[in-house]
Design a protein around this motif. Structure first.
Motif, mmCIF file in Angstrom:
data_model
loop_
_atom_site.group_PDB
_atom_site.id
_atom_site.type_symbol
_atom_site.label_atom_id
_atom_site.label_comp_id
_atom_site.label_asym_id
_atom_site.label_seq_id
_atom_site.Cartn_x
_atom_site.Cartn_y
_atom_site.Cartn_z
ATOM 1 N N GLN A 27 71.519 -20.408 -12.967
ATOM 2 C CA GLN A 27 71.707 -20.439 -14.055
ATOM 3 C C GLN A 27 73.661 -21.011 -13.510
ATOM 4 O O GLN A 27 74.214 -21.733 -14.634
ATOM 5 N N MET A 28 74.185 -20.523 -12.340
ATOM 6 C CA MET A 28 75.522 -21.291 -12.108
ATOM 7 C C MET A 28 75.747 -22.802 -12.570
ATOM 8 O O MET A 28 76.885 -23.205 -12.699
ATOM 9 N N GLN A 69 78.099 -13.447 -8.932
ATOM 10 C CA GLN A 69 76.578 -12.894 -8.927
ATOM 11 C C GLN A 69 76.036 -13.119 -7.225
ATOM 12 O O GLN A 69 75.108 -12.917 -6.436
ATOM 13 N N GLU A 84 78.893 -15.586 -13.073
ATOM 14 C CA GLU A 84 77.429 -15.872 -12.276
ATOM 15 C C GLU A 84 77.571 -16.706 -10.504
ATOM 16 O O GLU A 84 77.208 -15.824 -9.722
ATOM 17 N N VAL A 87 70.216 -17.140 -9.721
ATOM 18 C CA VAL A 87 71.015 -16.793 -10.254
ATOM 19 C C VAL A 87 71.645 -18.170 -9.500
ATOM 20 O O VAL A 87 72.504 -18.497 -10.556
#
Length: 232
Positions: free
Chosen positions: A16-17, A36, A33, A13
Motif C-alpha cells: 500500500q505504501m 504503519q 502508511e 502495508v
C-alpha cells in the motif's frame, strides 16, 4: 503467533505504501502508511526475538525433563544390560541423543507455529481483498498436499535406510575396537578399514537419494507446482 501474524500483515502495508508513492498520492496518506510499516516491522522484530527466547526456554525445560526420564529408566534396567551396553555408551547417549531430540522438537514446534499463524493471517487478508482470487489460488492446494505427502513418506523411508546403514557401520567399528588385540596380532587393520569403508558407502548412497528427494520436494512440490497453478 503474533510474530507470524505481523509478518503476514507487513507485506500488505508495504504494498500500500508503494502504491501511494508510485501514484503520487497525498503525502499525509503516504506518511501514515510509512508509520504503519515502521510500527509493523518493529513489532515483528520484537515478537520474533520474544518467540525465540520463549522457545529456547521451553526447549531447555523439555531437554531437562527428557534427560531425567531417560536417566530414571536407565537406573531401572538390570545390571546385565548396563554391563553389556557400557556405562560410557549410556552416558554418551544421555548427552548426545537427548540433546539432538530436544533441539529437533523445539525447532519443529517453532517453525510449525510460526508458519501456521502466518498462513492464517495471509489467508484472512486474501479473503478480505478478493475471495474469488483466493479460491483461484487455492486450486493448487490439493496437488501440493499430495506431492508433499508423497515425498514426505519417501524421505522418511530413505532416511531410515541411511540411519540403518550408519548404525551398521558404527556397530562394525565398535566390534573391531573391542577386538583390538586380535586385530594387532593378525595384522588385519587394512581389511577392517575396507569393510568399514564399504559400509559407509551405503550410508553415502542413501544420503544421495535423500538429497535428490529433498531437491524434488522443495523444487517441484513447493516451487514449480504452486507457481504453475498461479499462472493458470
Amino acid at each position: 503467533t503474533a510474530s507470524a501474524g505481523i509478518a503476514g500483515w507487513t507485506p500488505l502495508v508495504y504494498a500500500q505504501m508503494l502504491h501511494t508513492l508510485i501514484t503520487y498520492g497525498p503525502f499525509d496518506e503516504f506518511f501514515g502508511e510509512l508509520c504503519q510499516y515502521f510500527a509493523a516491522t518493529s513489532l515483528m522484530a520484537v515478537t520474533k526475538g520474544l518467540r525465540s527466547a520463549i522457545f529456547l526456554y521451553i526447549g531447555a525445560r523439555f531437554s531437562a525433563r527428557l534427560r531425567a526420564a531417560f536417566f530414571r529408566n536407565m537406573l531401572r534396567q538390570e545390571l546385565d544390560f548396563v554391563n553389556a551396553a557400557g556405562a560410557s555408551s549410556l552416558a554418551a547417549r544421555l548427552a548426545a541423543d537427548v540433546s539432538l531430540l530436544g533441539a529437533q522438537v523445539s525447532t519443529n514446534m517453532n517453525v510449525v507455529l510460526a508458519q501456521s499463524g502466518q498462513l492464517c493471517v495471509q489467508l484472512g487478508l486474501m479473503l478480505s481483498i478478493s475471495w474469488k482470487l483466493t479460491l483461484c489460488a487455492a486450486v493448487v492446494v490439493p496437488l501440493v498436499v499430495w506431492f508433499t505427502g508423497y515425498y514426505g513418506s519417501r524421505l522418511q523411508q530413505v532416511s531410515r535406510k541411511a540411519q540403518s546403514a550408519l548404525s551398521g557401520a558404527n556397530a562394525s567399528a565398535a566390534d573391531v575396537l573391542q577386538e583390538m588385540a586380535s586385530v594387532k596380532a593378525f595384522n588385519t587393520e587394512a581389511m577392517h578399514v575396507r569393510e568399514y569403508t564399504i559400509l559407509l558407502r551405503g550410508f553415502v548412497t542413501h544420503s544421495a537419494q535423500l538429497a535428490w528427494l529433498t531437491f524434488l520436494s522443495s523444487g517441484l512440490a513447493l516451487g514449480i507446482v504452486p507457481n504453475l497453478g498461479m499462472c493458470v
